[in-house]
Design a protein around this motif. Structure first.
Motif, mmCIF file in Angstrom:
data_model
loop_
_atom_site.group_PDB
_atom_site.id
_atom_site.type_symbol
_atom_site.label_atom_id
_atom_site.label_comp_id
_atom_site.label_asym_id
_atom_site.label_seq_id
_atom_site.Cartn_x
_atom_site.Cartn_y
_atom_site.Cartn_z
ATOM 1 N N ASP A 31 3.105 6.016 6.078
ATOM 2 C CA ASP A 31 2.230 6.661 6.822
ATOM 3 C C ASP A 31 1.184 6.686 5.941
ATOM 4 O OD1 ASP A 31 4.064 7.909 5.224
ATOM 5 O OD2 ASP A 31 4.210 9.585 6.520
ATOM 6 N N ASP A 32 0.567 5.783 4.981
ATOM 7 C CA ASP A 32 -0.551 6.656 4.053
ATOM 8 C C ASP A 32 -1.717 6.284 4.943
ATOM 9 O OD1 ASP A 32 -0.657 3.474 4.782
ATOM 10 O OD2 ASP A 32 -0.241 2.279 2.870
ATOM 11 N N TRP A 33 -2.176 6.487 5.896
ATOM 12 C CA TRP A 33 -3.695 6.858 6.242
ATOM 13 C C TRP A 33 -3.515 7.729 7.711
ATOM 14 C CZ3 TRP A 33 -6.424 3.351 10.161
ATOM 15 C CH2 TRP A 33 -5.467 3.181 11.467
ATOM 16 N N ASP A 34 -4.420 8.516 7.347
ATOM 17 C CA ASP A 34 -5.279 9.531 8.452
ATOM 18 C C ASP A 34 -4.430 8.757 10.314
ATOM 19 O OD1 ASP A 34 -7.609 7.786 9.487
ATOM 20 O OD2 ASP A 34 -8.526 9.790 8.937
ATOM 21 N N GLU A 35 -4.717 7.716 10.889
ATOM 22 C CA GLU A 35 -4.662 7.044 11.814
ATOM 23 C C GLU A 35 -3.245 6.521 12.360
ATOM 24 O OE1 GLU A 35 -8.044 4.961 13.733
ATOM 25 O OE2 GLU A 35 -9.427 7.164 12.593
ATOM 26 N N GLY A 36 -2.653 6.256 11.371
ATOM 27 C CA GLY A 36 -1.073 5.305 11.463
ATOM 28 C C GLY A 36 -0.815 4.968 10.227
ATOM 29 N N PHE A 37 -0.008 3.388 10.023
ATOM 30 C CA PHE A 37 1.072 3.468 9.291
ATOM 31 C C PHE A 37 0.640 2.187 8.776
ATOM 32 C CE2 PHE A 37 3.195 5.729 11.973
ATOM 33 C CZ PHE A 37 4.150 6.274 11.612
ATOM 34 N N SER A 38 0.566 1.640 7.275
ATOM 35 C CA SER A 38 0.722 0.442 7.296
ATOM 36 C C SER A 38 1.443 -0.804 6.955
ATOM 37 C CB SER A 38 -0.865 0.624 6.017
ATOM 38 O OG SER A 38 -2.381 1.214 5.998
ATOM 39 N N ILE A 39 1.688 -2.075 6.851
ATOM 40 C CA ILE A 39 2.661 -3.118 6.079
ATOM 41 C C ILE A 39 2.030 -3.471 5.033
ATOM 42 C CG2 ILE A 39 4.182 -4.886 6.296
ATOM 43 C CD1 ILE A 39 4.492 -3.935 9.453
ATOM 44 N N HIS A 40 2.721 -3.138 4.408
ATOM 45 C CA HIS A 40 2.044 -4.283 2.883
ATOM 46 C C HIS A 40 3.156 -4.886 2.480
ATOM 47 C CE1 HIS A 40 -0.557 -0.983 1.652
ATOM 48 N NE2 HIS A 40 0.429 0.295 2.034
ATOM 49 N N LYS A 41 2.998 -6.336 2.119
ATOM 50 C CA LYS A 41 3.531 -7.641 1.506
ATOM 51 C C LYS A 41 3.319 -7.389 -0.126
ATOM 52 C CE LYS A 41 3.430 -12.607 2.561
ATOM 53 N NZ LYS A 41 3.334 -13.697 2.515
ATOM 54 N N ILE A 42 4.809 -7.146 -0.611
ATOM 55 C CA ILE A 42 4.996 -7.419 -2.242
ATOM 56 C C ILE A 42 5.316 -8.602 -2.700
ATOM 57 C CG2 ILE A 42 5.825 -5.827 -4.193
ATOM 58 C CD1 ILE A 42 3.644 -4.273 -2.446
ATOM 59 N N ASP A 43 4.730 -9.288 -3.331
ATOM 60 C CA ASP A 43 5.534 -10.072 -4.390
ATOM 61 C C ASP A 43 6.044 -9.434 -5.510
ATOM 62 O OD1 ASP A 43 6.088 -12.754 -5.933
ATOM 63 O OD2 ASP A 43 3.767 -13.810 -5.510
ATOM 64 N N LEU A 44 7.675 -10.108 -5.788
ATOM 65 C CA LEU A 44 8.278 -9.234 -6.718
ATOM 66 C C LEU A 44 7.462 -9.859 -7.774
ATOM 67 C CD1 LEU A 44 11.320 -8.875 -5.309
ATOM 68 C CD2 LEU A 44 9.548 -7.377 -5.325
ATOM 69 N N ASP A 45 7.070 -11.504 -7.984
ATOM 70 C CA ASP A 45 6.943 -11.745 -9.225
ATOM 71 C C ASP A 45 6.077 -11.572 -9.799
ATOM 72 O OD1 ASP A 45 9.090 -13.808 -8.987
ATOM 73 O OD2 ASP A 45 7.854 -15.394 -7.836
ATOM 74 N N THR A 46 4.908 -10.846 -8.850
ATOM 75 C CA THR A 46 3.257 -9.949 -9.637
ATOM 76 C C THR A 46 3.857 -8.631 -10.194
ATOM 77 O OG1 THR A 46 3.005 -9.374 -7.286
ATOM 78 C CG2 THR A 46 2.268 -12.113 -8.011
ATOM 79 N N LEU A 47 5.074 -7.924 -10.083
ATOM 80 C CA LEU A 47 5.119 -6.664 -10.620
ATOM 81 C C LEU A 47 5.720 -6.626 -11.548
ATOM 82 C CD1 LEU A 47 7.336 -4.961 -7.530
ATOM 83 C CD2 LEU A 47 4.901 -4.996 -8.268
ATOM 84 N N GLN A 48 4.550 -5.561 -11.841
ATOM 85 C CA GLN A 48 5.019 -4.923 -13.754
ATOM 86 C C GLN A 48 5.510 -4.381 -13.837
ATOM 87 O OE1 GLN A 48 0.792 -5.165 -14.969
ATOM 88 N NE2 GLN A 48 0.212 -6.781 -15.445
#
Length: 366
Positions: A31-48
């Motif tokens: 719930d990261d914006w004032d009008e609703g929700f976001s779905i984030h796609k995370i590639d674990l291979d790119t995480l630091q």
């Protein structure tokens, strides 16, 4: 066959397997914006690993943003089902396909689940949805099943295939009293039995017992006056031969799989163990929720959200990056002494905005 030919053959086989099995990602619903929700796609291979540093936002934009005041979510195969108005029977659900990135209209929630759809379990080719408690003391627990079927009236001039999703009530509702609440649940490794533990609704410390629901024969069975040691959804891991879940005090715990045998009803809880390392502090007022997801091969992901240290909890909400979202990737094993150990592979922390006190981050591995 030469070594070069063997190498090319092995590479070709690997490429074929990779094309057949889509790469999985971590999907976060925030719930990261004032009008609703976001779905984030995370590639674990790119995480630091940023255990000591904070990243502001995510490296890639959200794959989907939803303008809604509240959400109910469920995962089924490669699909995320999204009820953007779970209290209104006229609003259809949305179906987001993580393999194609497509968003389609789905069936609206059935009347028994309106306002109380907080548990979902995929078993076989169906998704079972129910409420953890009686919304109406005069009504039985809501228990519905969603099933897909190819659309029968496909138009002759269209080459597109589609699915017809439909809800129907399960013939055998949970045999729970109005003062009982479902506190933990997991799918049995047989793939067709849903295990649910219940506590007293007014006194959460008072355990009532555990039920098994056989989806194949549509029948319930009381399994004894014991309860699963974790809270919320658990997962079966074949490497540990155990159910795994989040303990309410911030630890990971494993539980021996209970037998489905009708003669195994007992007041004795199956053997369970708790990790030595505490992964989050649930007692703090700064803690805003945690979610566990299973990624296969005894690998897990923990999504944890807390208020930034510089802010008071009441000042952290709104468009001000007032919270820290931690992604902890870890594995589990038993030591030679039989102790449950966590092996943390990576911790990545993000500064994020948050708008709803009642919404905890949701994570799916798909």
């Amino acid at each position: 066959m030469s070594k070069r030919q063997q190498c090319l053959l092995n590479r070709d086989r690997t490429m074929k397997r990779s094309r057949l099995v889509p790469k999985k990602h971590l999907y976060l619903v925030l719930d990261d914006w004032d009008e609703g929700f976001s779905i984030h796609k995370i590639d674990l291979d790119t995480l630091q690993d940023t255990a000591t540093d904070l990243q502001v936002g995510f490296p890639e934009p959200a794959v989907l943003r939803l303008g809604a005041a509240e959400l109910s979510l469920a995962a089924f195969g490669s699909n995320i089902f999204i009820a953007t108005n779970p209290r209104c029977g006229q609003t259809p659900a949305l179906v987001y396909n993580t393999e194609t990135g497509g968003l389609t209209m789905g069936p609206r929630l059935p009347a028994p689940l309106l306002g109380c759809f907080d548990i979902s379990v995929a078993a076989g080719d169906m998704l079972y949805g129910l409420s953890s408690y009686h919304l109406n003391v005069k009504r039985q627990h809501s228990f519905e099943v969603l099933s897909p079927a190819p659309t029968a009236d496909k138009q002759p001039w269209s080459t597109r295939s589609s699915m017809n999703w439909s809800w129907k009530s399960v013939a055998s509702p949970p045999p729970l009293n109005e003062d009982e609440i479902i506190t933990s649940y997991v799918l049995h490794p047989d793939g067709q039995t849903i295990v649910m533990s219940v506590h007293d609704r007014d006194d959460p410390c008072l355990a009532k017992g555990t039920y098994f629901f056989d989806t194949k024969h549509c029948e319930w069975r009381w399994h004894g006056e014991w309860v699963l040691p974790f809270q919320g959804q658990g997962f079966f891991d074949s490497g540990l031969d155990a159910w795994v879940g989040l303990h309410e005090d911030g630890y990971i715990c494993t539980c021996q799989v209970a037998s489905r045998s009708r003669s195994s009803t007992s007041t004795t809880q199956p053997e369970w163990k708790m990790s030595k390392d505490k992964l989050f502090c649930s007692e703090s007022e700064r803690h805003l929720g945690a979610t566990l997801t299973y990624m296969g091969d005894t690998r897990f992901g923990l999504v944890d959200c807390v208020v930034r240290e510089e802010l008071e909890p009441e000042c952290a909400f709104g468009d001000r990056d007032g919270c820290v979202l931690r992604l902890i990737m870890f594995g589990l094993n038993y030591s030679q002494r039989g102790e449950l150990q966590t092996k943390i592979y990576r911790t990545t922390s993000y500064l994020v905005s948050k708008y709803l006190v009642s919404f905890a981050p949701v994570a799916f591995w798909m």
